[in-house]
Enzyme design. Structure first.
Site, short mmCIF file in Angstrom:
data_model
loop_
_atom_site.label_atom_id
_atom_site.label_comp_id
_atom_site.label_asym_id
_atom_site.label_seq_id
_atom_site.Cartn_x
_atom_site.Cartn_y
_atom_site.Cartn_z
N GLY A 30 27.35 -4.07 8.89
CA GLY A 30 26.61 -3.65 7.70
C GLY A 30 27.07 -2.29 7.21
O GLY A 30 27.84 -1.60 7.89
N GLY A 32 25.70 1.27 4.71
CA GLY A 32 24.65 1.95 3.97
C GLY A 32 25.13 3.30 3.47
O GLY A 32 26.33 3.62 3.56
N GLY A 33 24.18 4.10 2.97
CA GLY A 33 24.55 5.39 2.40
C GLY A 33 25.10 6.36 3.42
O GLY A 33 25.95 7.19 3.11
N MET A 34 24.62 6.27 4.66
CA MET A 34 25.07 7.20 5.70
C MET A 34 26.41 6.80 6.31
O MET A 34 27.14 7.64 6.84
CB MET A 34 24.02 7.28 6.81
N VAL A 37 28.06 0.23 10.06
CA VAL A 37 27.77 -0.23 11.42
C VAL A 37 28.77 -1.32 11.78
O VAL A 37 28.95 -2.28 11.03
CB VAL A 37 26.33 -0.77 11.53
N LYS A 52 27.49 2.80 14.99
CA LYS A 52 27.17 3.34 13.66
C LYS A 52 28.03 4.57 13.43
O LYS A 52 27.90 5.57 14.14
CB LYS A 52 25.69 3.70 13.56
N ASP A 148 10.90 5.65 6.97
CA ASP A 148 11.74 4.77 6.15
C ASP A 148 11.57 3.31 6.60
O ASP A 148 12.54 2.58 6.76
CB ASP A 148 13.20 5.19 6.23
#
Length: 477
Positions: A30, A32-34, A37, A52, A148
């Site tokens: 996956g 994401g913004g950070m 993974v 991650k 979150d």
């Protein structure tokens, strides 16, 4: 080490097949913004993990590195079966990649289940809500607020176990560290953010309760409680607007579940359930009332009038709740898909399913089961359900199998949950008793049931025995 962003020529075009400090990256899970993974194999232990990796462009930002490190530190403080476990945090000297090593969960996040299969049915959603509440209660007890909570951060494993992940925005010790959060800044995800987070004030664990309510509103109805063209518009709605009753979108949701979700979405934290433990208690009480109502309905044995009301011509939610429970005990998380497929074959809708098609529905489910022992157990239990809800028990007889009858996995799961409630999560009472008998959860002969209970009782105090006796009586009902 100096933290500076990698230049474009220094960033590998792909991390696949790259060995990062003993972890061989084999695929992407996956993004994401950070960061991203990855699926990685720890070569020394021959164990699959999730890696991650923070986005290389964020390495030069001290605030992002602190947030990334805080995620690892916060998660490392927690040890719970419903929380993704953190193994390590490290930096690769060669590539300057900062990464967190996590437990690999074979499954998917809850938003993908909704996008792929539509909203969860009520019984499955409540099961997941209870697991989510247990995970967050553990975090809150450790002084950690997630901040979150959303469907993307709730993973459902192939074994039906829910796992909470992504503590990147976690607030540790109910104290805000550094300058990551300032009064007036909104931290969270717009669709699920609490009103107090929008307003940028100080928050406590009840903010997670609101976000969890918004999450399960989405899982039950197929859409979040508020929507808008922009993120600010959505966030303003969390502060000012009242969410629609989820039953306006999904009429088959029970009144008790709708009321619980709306209570979790109260603007005033004082009007919400005050803890995750309270949410679990409310759900368990509602489920018990549903079962008692079904038993009372069966015992009344009132003869139907010639022109029955419309509501008596359709199957109740209780029927589907109990059917899902029966199938989950046999085939695990595939239960919901099995029922949906069987309903579709009848040409009817689950929200208004005719009683006259109940036998056809059960036959469809029975035909879809691949294992003979599952068919055998299902045939027996489905006849009971039909007799209780429809009054018919017509099913094609199966040829007898050589396998002896076994205790249902659903019974064992509920028994284990009650033992954890009575004795605490660290006591492995059920596991010890099964080990003594040499059996596994999916392979306990019915003839061993009394020996199993006796073995469990022998490990409990008198007060705990009384509590377990009540729980077992409830399971019988």
């Amino acid at each position: 080490m100096e933290n500076r962003a990698l230049s474009p020529e220094q960033i590998p075009p792909t991390l696949i097949d790259l060995n990062v400090k003993g972890y061989l990256i084999t695929g992407q899970l996956g993004q994401g913004g950070m960061g991203t993974v990855y699926l990685a194999l720890h070569q020394r232990l021959d164990r699959l993990t999730a890696l991650k990796v923070i986005a290389p462009s964020l390495v030069a930002r001290e605030d992002m590195l602190i947030r990334f490190q805080r995620e690892a530190q916060a998660a490392a403080r927690l040890n719970h079966p419903n929380i993704v476990q953190i193994y390590d945090y490290d930096i690769d000297e060669k590539t300057r990649l900062h990464f967190i090593v996590m437990e690999y969960v074979s499954g998917d996040n809850l938003i993908n289940f909704v996008l792929r299969d539509g909203p969860f049915n009520e019984s499955d959603a409540l099961n997941l809500l209870v697991q989510s509440a247990h995970s967050l209660h553990h975090a809150h007890e450790a002084g950690i607020i997630h901040r979150d909570v959303k469907p993307e951060n709730l993973l459902l494993s192939d074994l039906g176990v829910l796992k909470l992940t992504d503590l990147g925005l976690a607030k540790v010790g109910y104290q805000v560290h550094g300058s990551l959060t300032q009064v007036g800044d909104a931290i969270g995800t717009p669709f699920y953010i609490s009103p107090e987070q929008v307003e940028g004030g100080d928050i406590d664990h009840r903010s997670d309760i609101y976000s969890l309510g918004a999450t399960f509103y989405h899982l039950l109805t197929g859409q979040p409680p508020f929507s808008g063209k922009t993120s600010p518009m959505i966030m303003v709605s969390h502060v000012k607007d009242k969410p629609a009753d989820p039953r306006t979108l999904m009429p088959e949701i029970s009144e008790s579940t709708a009321q619980l979700i709306l209570q979790m979405l109260e603007k005033d934290p004082a009007k919400r359930p005050q803890s995750m433990a309270e949410i679990v208690h409310i759900i368990e009480l509602n489920q018990k009332n549903i079962r008692l109502a079904a038993i009372a309905e069966k015992q009344m044995e009132v003869a139907p009038e010639k022109s029955a009301p419309e509501k008596e011509k359709v199957l109740s939610i209780t029927f589907f709740y109990e059917m899902n429970g029966l199938l989950r005990g046999l085939i695990g998380p595939e239960a919901m898909k099995c029922v949906v497929a069987a309903v579709a074959k009848t040409g009817a809708k689950q929200s208004h399913f005719p009683r006259e098609k109940a036998v056809e529905l059960v036959q469809n489910i029975q035909a879809s089961l691949s294992q003979a022992r599952h068919k055998n157990i299902f045939e027996k239990e489905a006849k009971v359900l039909l007799a209780k809800h429809v009054g018919e028990v017509v099913l094609p007889e199966l040829s007898p199998t050589a396998q002896s009858e076994k205790i249902s996995l659903l019974y064992i799961t509920e028994l284990g949950r009650n033992l954890r409630r009575i004795c605490g999560p660290d006591r492995k009472i059920l596991e010890e008793a099964m080990g003594e008998l040499g059996v596994t959860p999916r392979n306990i002969p019915l003839s061993q049931k009394e020996k199993l209970i006796e073995s469990i009782y022998g490990r409990l105090s008198p007060d705990q025995q009384k509590e377990l006796q009540k729980a077992i009586q409830y399971l019988k009902n």
